[in-house]
Design a protein around this motif. Structure first.
Motif, PDB file in Angstrom:
ATOM      1  N   HIS A 258      38.821  41.940  41.161  1.00  0.00           N
ATOM      2  CA  HIS A 258      40.080  42.365  41.769  1.00  0.00           C
ATOM      3  C   HIS A 258      41.169  41.430  41.277  1.00  0.00           C
ATOM      4  CE1 HIS A 258      37.256  44.383  44.440  1.00  0.00           C
ATOM      5  NE2 HIS A 258      38.225  45.278  44.527  1.00  0.00           N
TER       6      HIS A 258
ATOM      7  N   GLU B 156      38.698  49.860  52.052  1.00  0.00           N
ATOM      8  CA  GLU B 156      37.724  50.409  51.114  1.00  0.00           C
ATOM      9  C   GLU B 156      38.427  51.079  49.931  1.00  0.00           C
ATOM     10  OE1 GLU B 156      34.054  53.617  50.890  1.00  0.00           O
ATOM     11  OE2 GLU B 156      34.847  53.058  52.833  1.00  0.00           O
TER      12      GLU B 156
ATOM     13  N   ALA C  11      39.727  48.341  47.667  1.00  0.00           N
ATOM     14  CA  ALA C  11      38.621  47.629  47.020  1.00  0.00           C
ATOM     15  C   ALA C  11      38.032  48.424  45.863  1.00  0.00           C
ATOM     16  CB  ALA C  11      37.534  47.313  48.042  1.00  0.00           C
ATOM     17  N   ASN C  12      38.106  49.746  45.944  1.00  0.00           N
ATOM     18  CA  ASN C  12      37.489  50.595  44.931  1.00  0.00           C
ATOM     19  C   ASN C  12      38.505  51.361  44.089  1.00  0.00           C
ATOM     20  OD1 ASN C  12      34.673  50.114  45.657  1.00  0.00           O
ATOM     21  ND2 ASN C  12      35.272  51.053  47.588  1.00  0.00           N
ATOM     22  N   ASP C  13      39.758  50.964  44.129  1.00  0.00           N
ATOM     23  CA  ASP C  13      40.824  51.686  43.422  1.00  0.00           C
ATOM     24  C   ASP C  13      40.670  51.538  41.913  1.00  0.00           C
ATOM     25  OD1 ASP C  13      43.112  52.857  42.495  1.00  0.00           O
ATOM     26  OD2 ASP C  13      44.492  51.522  43.532  1.00  0.00           O
ATOM     27  N   GLN C  14      40.294  52.615  41.269  1.00  0.00           N
ATOM     28  CA  GLN C  14      40.140  52.610  39.810  1.00  0.00           C
ATOM     29  C   GLN C  14      41.312  53.305  39.123  1.00  0.00           C
ATOM     30  OE1 GLN C  14      36.232  53.889  38.574  1.00  0.00           O
ATOM     31  NE2 GLN C  14      35.305  52.963  40.378  1.00  0.00           N
TER      32      GLN C  14
END
Length: 78
Positions: A12, A33, A36-39
């Motif tokens: 991150h 969430e 944390a998972n943002d692509q």
């Protein structure tokens, strides 16, 4: 330069702990969430060397900068 993908970590850009700790209003579990998972954002996750990731840990930009001095301004601006 890293030529072996096994030596990379996906990190991150801004540590999760820093994001959570600096918020005035606590984020919901769903928002945390999602971040944390943002692509989709180039400013959330970055490929870095494993040693660099360990060195940064959960430090914010005031406490840690990349070892490559030519990247300091880009890192701070992002």
């Amino acid at each position: 330069m890293v030529t072996d993908a096994a030596r990379l970590d996906v990190d991150h850009f801004l540590p999760l702990a820093e994001v959570y700790d600096s918020e005035q209003t606590p984020w919901s579990a769903a928002r945390r969430e999602a971040y944390a998972n943002d692509q989709n954002s180039p400013d959330t996750l970055i490929a870095v060397s494993a040693p660099s990731n360990r060195s940064k840990a959960d430090k914010d930009p005031a406490e840690w900068l990349p070892s490559d001095g030519s990247y300091h301004c880009t890192y701070a601006a992002t």
